[in-house]
Every structure is written in C-alpha cells, then in structure tokens.
Design a protein around this motif. Structure first.
Motif, PDB file in Angstrom:
ATOM      1  N   TYR A  33       1.040  -1.037   0.163  1.00 57.97           N
ATOM      2  CA  TYR A  33      -0.147   0.602   0.071  1.00 57.97           C
ATOM      3  C   TYR A  33       0.907   1.520  -0.004  1.00 57.97           C
ATOM      4  O   TYR A  33       0.277   2.338  -0.036  1.00 57.97           O
ATOM      5  N   GLY A  52      -5.423  -5.139  -7.764  1.00 54.95           N
ATOM      6  CA  GLY A  52      -4.976  -6.154  -8.806  1.00 54.95           C
ATOM      7  C   GLY A  52      -4.902  -5.435  -9.955  1.00 54.95           C
ATOM      8  O   GLY A  52      -3.500  -6.807 -10.732  1.00 54.95           O
ATOM      9  N   THR A  53      -3.694  -4.041  -9.896  1.00 55.47           N
ATOM     10  CA  THR A  53      -2.581  -4.237 -10.843  1.00 55.47           C
ATOM     11  C   THR A  53      -0.779  -4.464 -10.286  1.00 55.47           C
ATOM     12  O   THR A  53       0.208  -4.714 -10.576  1.00 55.47           O
ATOM     13  N   TYR A  55       0.023  -6.006  -7.513  1.00 57.62           N
ATOM     14  CA  TYR A  55       0.883  -7.731  -6.969  1.00 57.62           C
ATOM     15  C   TYR A  55       0.743  -8.112  -7.635  1.00 57.62           C
ATOM     16  O   TYR A  55       2.131  -8.748  -7.671  1.00 57.62           O
ATOM     17  N   PRO A  56       0.674  -8.088  -8.502  1.00 53.12           N
ATOM     18  CA  PRO A  56       1.042  -8.428  -9.786  1.00 53.12           C
ATOM     19  C   PRO A  56       2.155  -8.342 -10.595  1.00 53.12           C
ATOM     20  O   PRO A  56       3.061  -9.653 -10.968  1.00 53.12           O
ATOM     21  N   TYR A  59       4.759  -9.422  -8.070  1.00 55.29           N
ATOM     22  CA  TYR A  59       4.962 -11.062  -8.536  1.00 55.29           C
ATOM     23  C   TYR A  59       6.127 -11.512  -9.026  1.00 55.29           C
ATOM     24  O   TYR A  59       6.795 -12.680  -9.156  1.00 55.29           O
ATOM     25  N   TRP A  71       7.933 -10.485   5.808  1.00 55.11           N
ATOM     26  CA  TRP A  71       6.653 -10.100   6.219  1.00 55.11           C
ATOM     27  C   TRP A  71       7.441  -9.628   7.518  1.00 55.11           C
ATOM     28  O   TRP A  71       8.145 -10.347   8.107  1.00 55.11           O
ATOM     29  N   VAL A  79      -0.208  -4.284  12.318  1.00 56.45           N
ATOM     30  CA  VAL A  79      -0.098  -5.374  11.738  1.00 56.45           C
ATOM     31  C   VAL A  79       0.613  -5.879  11.082  1.00 56.45           C
ATOM     32  O   VAL A  79       2.154  -5.806  10.495  1.00 56.45           O
ATOM     33  N   SER A  80       1.137  -7.267  10.093  1.00 51.94           N
ATOM     34  CA  SER A  80       2.508  -7.515   9.904  1.00 51.94           C
ATOM     35  C   SER A  80       2.358  -6.892   8.642  1.00 51.94           C
ATOM     36  O   SER A  80       1.352  -6.987   7.611  1.00 51.94           O
ATOM     37  N   ARG A  81       3.655  -6.945   7.890  1.00 52.66           N
ATOM     38  CA  ARG A  81       3.081  -5.824   6.517  1.00 52.66           C
ATOM     39  C   ARG A  81       4.486  -7.147   5.182  1.00 52.66           C
ATOM     40  O   ARG A  81       5.175  -6.978   6.446  1.00 52.66           O
TER      41      ARG A  81
ATOM     42  N   LYS B  20      -0.726 -18.823  -4.369  1.00 52.22           N
ATOM     43  CA  LYS B  20      -1.147 -17.355  -4.818  1.00 52.22           C
ATOM     44  C   LYS B  20      -2.030 -16.534  -3.876  1.00 52.22           C
ATOM     45  O   LYS B  20      -1.654 -15.367  -3.934  1.00 52.22           O
ATOM     46  N   GLU B  23      -1.284 -16.074  -0.771  1.00 54.36           N
ATOM     47  CA  GLU B  23      -0.307 -14.938  -0.340  1.00 54.36           C
ATOM     48  C   GLU B  23      -0.924 -13.463  -0.613  1.00 54.36           C
ATOM     49  O   GLU B  23      -1.095 -12.462  -0.157  1.00 54.36           O
ATOM     50  N   ILE B  24      -2.184 -13.539  -1.540  1.00 55.09           N
ATOM     51  CA  ILE B  24      -3.003 -12.771  -2.283  1.00 55.09           C
ATOM     52  C   ILE B  24      -4.012 -11.948  -0.600  1.00 55.09           C
ATOM     53  O   ILE B  24      -4.207 -10.812  -0.564  1.00 55.09           O
ATOM     54  N   LEU B  26      -3.578 -12.709   2.209  1.00 54.80           N
ATOM     55  CA  LEU B  26      -2.877 -12.263   3.146  1.00 54.80           C
ATOM     56  C   LEU B  26      -2.768 -11.083   3.027  1.00 54.80           C
ATOM     57  O   LEU B  26      -2.529 -10.087   4.248  1.00 54.80           O
ATOM     58  N   GLN B  27      -1.399 -10.558   2.138  1.00 54.05           N
ATOM     59  CA  GLN B  27      -1.959  -8.829   1.759  1.00 54.05           C
ATOM     60  C   GLN B  27      -2.311  -7.830   1.619  1.00 54.05           C
ATOM     61  O   GLN B  27      -1.996  -6.600   2.059  1.00 54.05           O
ATOM     62  N   LEU B  28      -3.917  -8.060   1.221  1.00 47.70           N
ATOM     63  CA  LEU B  28      -5.196  -7.573   1.408  1.00 47.70           C
ATOM     64  C   LEU B  28      -5.342  -6.911   2.403  1.00 47.70           C
ATOM     65  O   LEU B  28      -5.947  -5.988   2.737  1.00 47.70           O
ATOM     66  N   SER B  30      -3.187  -7.875   4.928  1.00 44.53           N
ATOM     67  CA  SER B  30      -2.583  -6.414   5.925  1.00 44.53           C
ATOM     68  C   SER B  30      -2.445  -4.760   5.194  1.00 44.53           C
ATOM     69  O   SER B  30      -2.822  -4.096   6.039  1.00 44.53           O
ATOM     70  N   ASP B  31      -2.768  -4.477   4.057  1.00 41.86           N
ATOM     71  CA  ASP B  31      -3.138  -3.511   3.940  1.00 41.86           C
ATOM     72  C   ASP B  31      -4.840  -2.873   4.219  1.00 41.86           C
ATOM     73  O   ASP B  31      -3.929  -1.516   4.512  1.00 41.86           O
ATOM     74  N   ILE B  55     -11.519  -6.016  -8.611  1.00 42.41           N
ATOM     75  CA  ILE B  55      -9.631  -6.040  -7.773  1.00 42.41           C
ATOM     76  C   ILE B  55     -10.127  -7.398  -8.548  1.00 42.41           C
ATOM     77  O   ILE B  55      -8.920  -7.669  -8.910  1.00 42.41           O
ATOM     78  N   PHE B  59      -7.065  -8.532 -11.182  1.00 43.10           N
ATOM     79  CA  PHE B  59      -5.828  -9.849 -10.527  1.00 43.10           C
ATOM     80  C   PHE B  59      -5.837 -10.283 -11.648  1.00 43.10           C
ATOM     81  O   PHE B  59      -4.305 -10.938 -12.423  1.00 43.10           O
ATOM     82  N   LEU B  63      -1.764 -10.998 -14.155  1.00 42.28           N
ATOM     83  CA  LEU B  63      -1.267 -12.090 -13.031  1.00 42.28           C
ATOM     84  C   LEU B  63      -0.524 -12.620 -14.406  1.00 42.28           C
ATOM     85  O   LEU B  63      -1.312 -12.892 -15.713  1.00 42.28           O
TER      86      LEU B  63
END
Lengths: 118, 216
Positions: A33, A52-53, A55-56, A59, A71, A79-81, B20, B23-24, B26-28, B30-31, B55, B59, B63
C-alpha cells in the motif's frame, strides 16, 4: 477521458510500471500500500494503481529475482506487513530499463516535437 | 462486511494457484488493517479499493501466464481427482454388490435349474434305495459321517415308522444363499410316499456336492 484514450493511457503506463516500482524500491524497502500511495503522490495523481495491478507486478518482479520480500514481525498492535526490497539483479535491471526508457523518450520527443510540414 | 469477508469475495474470483491466492489474501488484509490502523474507516477503504469482482478481474488480467497455467493445472487436477474418487466409490459399491449378490459373484454356483433338478432327484433316489456309499461320494466330507443307514433311519422314524413305497416327487424349489462368504443352493421338495408326504430340504455347495439334508 474517452474510452479510446483510457486504452492508450493504460497501455503506456503498463510499460513503465516495472521501472517505476523498481525505482521506488531503490532507496528503501516498502510494503504494497505504501508503493500505491507513493506512486500516486510522486506522480501527482498520474499513476493511481489498484491492488489488482500492483501485486501481480510485484509477484512477477520477485519471480525474476529483481526484488525480494519478507513479512515484518508485528510490534504491539501493528499488523504484519510484507516488505519488498530491490536486489542487486534488480538494480542492474533498473539501470538497463532506465537507459532504454531514456532512449525511447528521446526518440519520442524528437518525433513529437517535429513541426508539422505540409 | 468485515475485511476478511471482503478479501474472501475478491480471492474467490482470482484465477491463480492456491498458494498465490493465500498470499494475495494475506497482503490485502495486511493493507486494509494498515489503513485501519492509520485511522481510515472500513467503508472508505472498501470504497477506495472498489468492487471485489473488479479487483479480481484486475488481478486476473495482470497475473502471469505461468500463474494462470498453475491454476488451470490445479483445476484439472481437482476435476480428475473428483472423477477418480467417484470412480473408486462406484467400484467399491459395485464390488460390495457383487459380493452380496449370489447371481453376480464369480464364486457362486453356476448350476442351472435342470442340473439342480437332476441332482435333487438323484439324492432322493439314492436315499430311497439306501445307497449311502454313492450318496457319500456326491457329498461334502462334513456330511459323510451322517450318511449311514442307522442315522437316516432314525431321522425317518422320527417322522413316521411306516412311510410305505415311494410314489413321486413334487415341484422343486431352489434358492441360492450366501453363508460365511460361501454360496449354497438350498432346495425344497415334497416327496410322496405310500403313507406319508415328506418335505426334503437339501443343500448343495457351489460344486453341487450335498452339504445339508433335512426332512420333515
């Protein structure tokens, strides 16, 4: 902005996102973020990315070993990031991509600045 | 809607591997939690991020091909896995059915009704003629000790001490049964004698050897 313009904008932006993400990570590790916010702020709202743009892209860069992630351990109520940082391979890639970008930009400028002759 | 429900609604439509997807998620989360920590209210966060379906579509558009292939591979694997499990269950049920049904088992007696009738008539004739040696040769070894004139006469006398001459045999009824994993043919037939009518219950094993005899 009409639909046609949106399409060109999306295509042009897509081509440079890898470079911009690597550039933002060059100085310091960042989480998802944080990258979205910085891209927005530093580009004065030109690059407003959705999760959605972004993170890919992260990756894919990670798969290519241009960046790595870890992490964070949460402190207190935090929170964990997942933090991303650039690798040596990523720095080398950024240098090459930036050179390519400068060359493209220069070429585009030359064409776009040429006066129209009849 | 909680952050967890919102993120689940997104990842449900994302076409990628399970790892994956995790992972997505967890990240979302977390954000979203980071934004909540920063004082942003959940409604604003959801409004800023957009509709879950949009969304997910984003993705899916971004991806990698490799990730898509992994998803399709796991989908195929799940599909064939489900088919395999269904087939195994069907085979298992079919094998139980085969084992339970005498007519369908490979070890059941394949004797025809004609063979059953002939064997039954042969046993009754040998009994009437008191030919226990021949009858023993057509019997299981467990039956042999009981196929003696003394033993059979005791049984006969228990019904009547004067049967009279043998006259005729009635309709032969047969039924296959499964007992302790073995198949038998049980036959019931009425035999008419001069002074009495006797019901014979005769059991044959799967090789059509005499395995049981009861009369009343």
């Amino acid at each position: 902005m009409n639909v046609q313009n949106e399409k060109y904008e999306r295509q042009m932006k897509k081509g440079v996102l890898d470079m911009l993400v690597l550039k933002l990570l060059e100085s310091d590790e960042k989480y998802g973020y944080q990258l979205i916010s910085e891209l927005n702020e530093k580009s004065d709202g030109v690059f407003i990315l959705k999760e959605g743009t972004l993170y890919p892209i992260l990756y894919r860069l990670e798969d290519e070993a241009f960046i790595e992630s870890n992490w964070s351990l949460p402190e207190g109520k935090q929170v964990s990031r997942k933090y991303y940082s650039i690798t040596a391979k990523g720095k080398a890639a950024l240098e090459q991509i930036a050179t390519t970008w400068n060359s493209i930009q220069s070429g585009i400028d030359k064409i776009m600045e040429t006066p129209v002759t009849k | 809607m909680t952050p967890n429900q919102y993120v689940k609604a997104i990842t449900r439509h994302v076409t990628c591997s399970k790892a994956k997807k995790k992972e997505i998620k967890l990240q979302l989360l977390s954000d979203m939690n980071a934004s909540l920590e920063g004082g942003e209210v959940l409604e604003n966060i959801i409004s800023r991020m957009g509709k879950p379906a949009d969304i997910a579509r984003e993705f899916n558009e971004n991806l990698s091909e490799e990730e898509l292939m992994k998803y399709q591979k796991s989908k195929r694997f799940r599909f064939f896995g489900v088919i395999a499990v269904i087939l195994i269950i069907i085979l298992f049920l079919a094998s139980i059915l085969l084992w339970l049904m005498p007519w369908a088992s490979g070890t059941h007696s394949s004797a025809s009704q004609t063979e059953i009738d002939t064997k039954t008539e042969e046993v009754i004739t040998l009994l009437n003629e008191n030919d226990f040696d021949t009858l023993s040769n057509l019997s299981t070894k467990e039956m042999v000790p009981y196929l003696t004139k003394d033993y059979i006469d005791k049984a006969r006398n228990g019904i009547s001490d004067n049967w009279g001459e043998y006259k005729s045999l009635g309709k032969i009824y047969s039924q296959e049964i499964l007992q302790k994993g073995k198949h038998y043919t049980v036959v019931q037939v009425n035999a008419s004698y001069e002074n009495i009518s006797v019901t014979y219950t005769i059991t044959f094993d799967q090789d059509m050897n005499l395995a049981g005899l009861y009369m009343k």
